[in-house]
Scaffold this motif. Structure first.
Motif, short mmCIF file in Angstrom:
data_model
loop_
_atom_site.label_atom_id
_atom_site.label_comp_id
_atom_site.label_asym_id
_atom_site.label_seq_id
_atom_site.Cartn_x
_atom_site.Cartn_y
_atom_site.Cartn_z
N SER A 55 -4.09 -10.37 24.27
CA SER A 55 -5.14 -10.94 25.11
C SER A 55 -4.80 -12.38 25.47
CB SER A 55 -6.48 -10.88 24.38
OG SER A 55 -6.43 -11.65 23.20
N SER A 56 -5.47 -12.87 26.47
CA SER A 56 -5.28 -14.24 26.92
C SER A 56 -6.14 -15.15 26.04
CB SER A 56 -5.70 -14.34 28.39
OG SER A 56 -5.28 -15.57 28.92
N GLN A 57 -5.49 -15.91 25.17
CA GLN A 57 -6.19 -16.80 24.25
C GLN A 57 -5.23 -17.90 23.81
OE1 GLN A 57 -7.11 -14.93 20.44
NE2 GLN A 57 -5.61 -13.36 20.86
N PRO A 58 -5.74 -18.98 23.26
CA PRO A 58 -4.86 -20.04 22.78
C PRO A 58 -3.99 -19.54 21.62
CG PRO A 58 -7.13 -20.80 22.94
CD PRO A 58 -7.15 -19.32 23.15
N CYS A 103 -2.84 -17.05 16.29
CA CYS A 103 -2.21 -17.22 14.97
C CYS A 103 -3.20 -16.90 13.86
CB CYS A 103 -1.66 -18.63 14.83
SG CYS A 103 -0.78 -18.91 13.27
N ARG A 104 -4.39 -17.48 13.92
CA ARG A 104 -5.40 -17.23 12.87
C ARG A 104 -5.72 -15.74 12.77
NH1 ARG A 104 -7.60 -21.72 15.34
NH2 ARG A 104 -9.24 -20.48 16.31
N ARG A 105 -5.82 -15.06 13.91
CA ARG A 105 -6.14 -13.63 13.91
C ARG A 105 -5.01 -12.82 13.26
NH1 ARG A 105 -10.92 -11.64 15.27
NH2 ARG A 105 -10.01 -10.10 16.64
N VAL A 106 -3.77 -13.20 13.55
CA VAL A 106 -2.62 -12.48 12.98
C VAL A 106 -2.51 -12.76 11.49
CG1 VAL A 106 -0.10 -12.36 13.00
CG2 VAL A 106 -1.35 -12.33 15.15
N VAL A 107 -2.69 -14.02 11.09
CA VAL A 107 -2.62 -14.38 9.67
C VAL A 107 -3.67 -13.61 8.86
CG1 VAL A 107 -3.05 -16.28 8.05
CG2 VAL A 107 -1.48 -16.60 9.96
N ALA A 108 -4.83 -13.39 9.44
CA ALA A 108 -5.87 -12.63 8.75
C ALA A 108 -5.42 -11.20 8.45
CB ALA A 108 -7.14 -12.61 9.59
N LYS A 109 -4.55 -10.65 9.28
CA LYS A 109 -4.07 -9.27 9.06
C LYS A 109 -2.75 -9.20 8.31
CE LYS A 109 -6.35 -6.30 12.08
NZ LYS A 109 -6.43 -4.92 12.31
N VAL A 131 2.19 -17.50 7.72
CA VAL A 131 3.41 -17.55 8.54
C VAL A 131 4.07 -18.91 8.39
CG1 VAL A 131 2.56 -15.87 10.21
CG2 VAL A 131 2.14 -18.29 10.60
N THR A 132 5.39 -18.94 8.61
CA THR A 132 6.13 -20.20 8.59
C THR A 132 6.53 -20.62 10.00
OG1 THR A 132 8.22 -19.05 8.22
CG2 THR A 132 7.02 -19.81 6.27
N ALA A 133 6.37 -19.72 10.97
CA ALA A 133 6.63 -20.02 12.39
C ALA A 133 5.76 -19.09 13.21
CB ALA A 133 8.11 -19.82 12.72
N PHE A 134 5.28 -19.58 14.36
CA PHE A 134 4.43 -18.76 15.22
C PHE A 134 4.56 -19.22 16.67
CE2 PHE A 134 0.60 -17.27 17.32
CZ PHE A 134 0.47 -15.98 16.82
N SER A 135 4.82 -18.28 17.55
CA SER A 135 4.90 -18.55 18.99
C SER A 135 4.14 -17.45 19.71
CB SER A 135 6.36 -18.55 19.44
OG SER A 135 6.44 -18.71 20.84
N TYR A 136 3.19 -17.83 20.57
CA TYR A 136 2.38 -16.84 21.29
C TYR A 136 2.51 -17.05 22.79
CZ TYR A 136 -1.57 -13.74 22.22
OH TYR A 136 -2.36 -12.70 22.65
N LYS A 137 3.10 -16.07 23.44
CA LYS A 137 3.31 -16.10 24.88
C LYS A 137 3.99 -17.39 25.32
CE LYS A 137 -0.28 -12.83 25.91
NZ LYS A 137 -1.31 -12.41 26.82
N GLY A 138 4.99 -17.79 24.55
CA GLY A 138 5.81 -18.94 24.89
C GLY A 138 5.33 -20.26 24.32
N GLU A 139 4.15 -20.31 23.70
CA GLU A 139 3.63 -21.55 23.13
C GLU A 139 3.84 -21.53 21.61
OE1 GLU A 139 -0.53 -23.97 22.44
OE2 GLU A 139 -0.50 -22.40 23.97
N ALA A 140 4.77 -22.38 21.14
CA ALA A 140 5.08 -22.45 19.71
C ALA A 140 4.15 -23.46 19.03
CB ALA A 140 6.52 -22.86 19.51
N LEU A 141 3.69 -23.10 17.85
CA LEU A 141 2.85 -24.01 17.07
C LEU A 141 3.73 -24.96 16.28
CD1 LEU A 141 0.05 -21.67 15.65
CD2 LEU A 141 0.08 -22.99 17.77
N ASP A 142 3.31 -26.23 16.20
CA ASP A 142 4.04 -27.21 15.40
C ASP A 142 3.61 -27.07 13.93
OD1 ASP A 142 1.58 -28.54 15.07
OD2 ASP A 142 2.04 -30.04 16.58
N GLU A 143 4.23 -27.89 13.08
CA GLU A 143 4.00 -27.79 11.64
C GLU A 143 2.53 -27.96 11.26
OE1 GLU A 143 5.59 -30.03 7.65
OE2 GLU A 143 6.98 -29.75 9.32
N GLN A 144 1.85 -28.95 11.85
CA GLN A 144 0.45 -29.19 11.53
C GLN A 144 -0.43 -28.02 11.98
OE1 GLN A 144 -0.96 -31.55 9.62
NE2 GLN A 144 -2.82 -30.34 9.85
#
Length: 98
Positions: free
Chosen positions: A59-62, A67-73, A77-90
Motif C-alpha cells: 500500500s501507499s504509506q510512509p 516498517c512498524r507493520r512488518v516488524v510486528a509480524k 530489523v537491522t535495515a529497511f527500505s520501502y519503495k525506494g525509501e531507506a530508513l536511517d539508524e534512528q
C-alpha cells in the motif's frame, strides 16, 4: 493493425517498467524468525532467504509506518527500505521499538 503493434510494444516494454520499481527490502535481526513462505503485510508480499527479505507490491504509506507493520509480524530489523525509501539508524530504532 495499429492496436496490435501498440499491444506488442507494451508487452515487450512491461519488464522494463517492472525493473524500474523502487526496491522494498529488509534485513531481519534474527534470521531464525524468517518465514518459510510468503507473508503479506499491507498488500506487500514478503519473501525471505535467510535474514534478507524482499517484497513486491504494498500500500501507499510512509516507510516508517510500513516498517512498524512488518516488524510486528516478522520481528526486529537491522535495515529497511520501502519503495525506494531507506530508513536511517534512528528511524530503525523507532521502528523496532514499535
Amino acid at each position: 493493425m495499429r492496436a496490435l503493434l501498440v499491444a506488442a510494444a507494451l508487452f515487450v516494454a512491461a519488464p522494463a517498467f517492472a525493473a524500474d520499481a523502487p526496491a522494498t527490502s529488509l534485513t531481519l535481526a534474527d534470521a531464525a524468525k524468517a518465514p518459510a513462505g510468503r507473508v503479506i503485510v499491507d498488500g506487500a508480499a514478503w519473501r525471505c532467504e535467510g535474514a534478507s527479505c524482499t517484497a513486491t507490491g504494498g500500500s501507499s504509506q510512509p516507510a516508517a509506518r510500513a516498517c512498524r507493520r512488518v516488524v510486528a509480524k516478522l520481528g526486529p530489523v537491522t535495515a529497511f527500505s520501502y519503495k525506494g525509501e531507506a530508513l536511517d539508524e534512528q528511524a530503525l530504532v523507532t521502528c523496532n521499538a514499535g
